[in-house]
Design an enzyme around this catalytic site. Structure first.
Site, PDB file in Angstrom:
ATOM      1  CB  SER A   1     -22.514  39.131  74.338  1.00 51.04           C
ATOM      2  OG  SER A   1     -23.331  40.199  73.422  1.00 51.04           O
TER       3      SER A   1
ATOM      4  CG  HIS B   1     -20.356  44.117  74.563  1.00 49.90           C
ATOM      5  ND1 HIS B   1     -21.710  43.946  75.309  1.00 49.90           N
ATOM      6  CD2 HIS B   1     -20.187  43.144  73.823  1.00 49.90           C
ATOM      7  CE1 HIS B   1     -22.187  43.076  74.934  1.00 49.90           C
ATOM      8  NE2 HIS B   1     -21.600  42.216  74.052  1.00 49.90           N
TER       9      HIS B   1
ATOM     10  CG  ASP C   1     -21.932  46.938  77.886  1.00 49.72           C
ATOM     11  OD1 ASP C   1     -22.010  46.518  76.322  1.00 49.72           O
ATOM     12  OD2 ASP C   1     -21.447  46.049  78.743  1.00 49.72           O
TER      13      ASP C   1
END
Length: 315
Positions: free
Chosen positions: A172, A289, A257
């Site tokens: 991320s 995610h 995602d």
């Protein structure tokens, strides 16, 4: 050579699509939704997913530290937050490969103390793992975070000059920070790390859309700050040639995602390919995610296996 693993029916056409800027047609509410990964999980509610992610991070880090083969809170710089943890395999050697991990949390949360997801599966195979802390916002600015990541990599190279290769991994926001190292001018630092690969998990590579979300306030006061710290924008406007053409870059995204995370990863991969980088792309089947990272606790997880095969140069 660029490689793309994809689902049937998925658009894998090349080319630069940034001029279309689909996010510019979105309302602030829709942008907030697109850039809120917990809203896209499919097996748990948003709050439960975050609790599970935190719980797994805590538990695996405690287990990794319990082996007694770790060096904790090692300073890589002068700042209070400039610390890293080093987890060593049983057989320590000068020629160990290193995986250096940068946690996510939208540059505003997260900790090295809950991020040792991949330590046990990798150290079991002879890979040393380094988990890096950096000053998150509001204490740290993005420029400072990028500088701290740079310092941490230089530190590992200086401490272990005979390493078999340094592989950067980020999740991320951490994938963004790792990707910024593609732009680093190591000659001005006097240390050229032995970078052999990048594993970028569900990252954000163009920060301009973040300016228009509720995540922006502590981070990006101006467009120039977003552009300066956007590896996608930087590589498109001032292409950087690979220092080592053999350095491998894996861009991954979870099937679950959000569309914006998919777009960011796809366009970053395409930009790398156009710039001559040895890049590959993989959408991880049925992963969200957070699962994309926490499953690195498992040795038989597809991404764990890709990382090990890349480090040990297996086809």
């Amino acid at each position: 050579m660029c490689v793309w693993w994809y689902k049937a029916g998925m658009d894998v056409s090349g080319g630069n699509h940034r001029h279309e800027a689909p996010w510019k047609r979105m309302s602030k509410e829709e942008l907030d939704n697109q850039y809120s990964p917990s809203r896209w999980v499919v097996r748990l509610g948003a709050e439960e997913a975050m609790r599970t992610y935190s719980q797994i991070g805590n538990e695996v880090t405690k287990r990794a530290r319990a082996t007694g083969r770790s060096l904790l809170n090692v300073p890589y710089g002068d700042g209070d937050g400039e610390k890293l943890d080093i987890y060593l395999p049983e057989a320590v050697s000068e020629a160990m490969p290193f995986l250096v991990f940068f946690h996510g949390g939208y540059w505003q949360s997260g900790s090295k103390d809950t991020s040792a997801f991949m330590v046990n599966p990798l150290t079991a195979q002879g890979v040393a793992v380094v988990i890096v802390a950096y000053d998150i916002a509001p204490k740290g600015t993005l420029d400072q975070m990028v500088d701290q990541v740079t310092q941490s990599i230089m530190f590992v190279q200086k401490q272990y000059p005979g390493n078999q290769g340094i592989y950067l991994c980020g999740h991320s926001a951490g994938a963004h920070l790792a990707a910024m190292m593609l732009l680093a001018d190591w000659t001005k630092h006097g240390v050229t790390p032995n970078l052999k690969g990048f594993f970028l998990l569900s990252g954000v590579y163009d920060l301009e859309p973040i300016m228009h979300t509720s995540e922006n306030a502590p981070l990006l006061p101006a467009l120039e700050d977003a552009q300066r710290n956007s590896p996608l924008w930087q590589l498109e406007t001032a292409p950087t040639q690979p220092a080592d053409p053999a350095c491998r870059i894996l861009v991954t995204v979870g099937q679950h995602d959000s569309p914006e995370f998919h777009r960011q990863s796809r366009e970053f991969y395409q930009t790398l390919c156009q710039g001559g980088w040895k890049a590959s792309f993989e959408e991880l089947h049925d992963m969200d995610h957070f699962e994309i990272l926490w499953n690195l606790t498992q040795e038989d997880y597809v991404l764990t296996q890709i990382i090990l095969k890349t480090i040990f140069q297996e086809s």
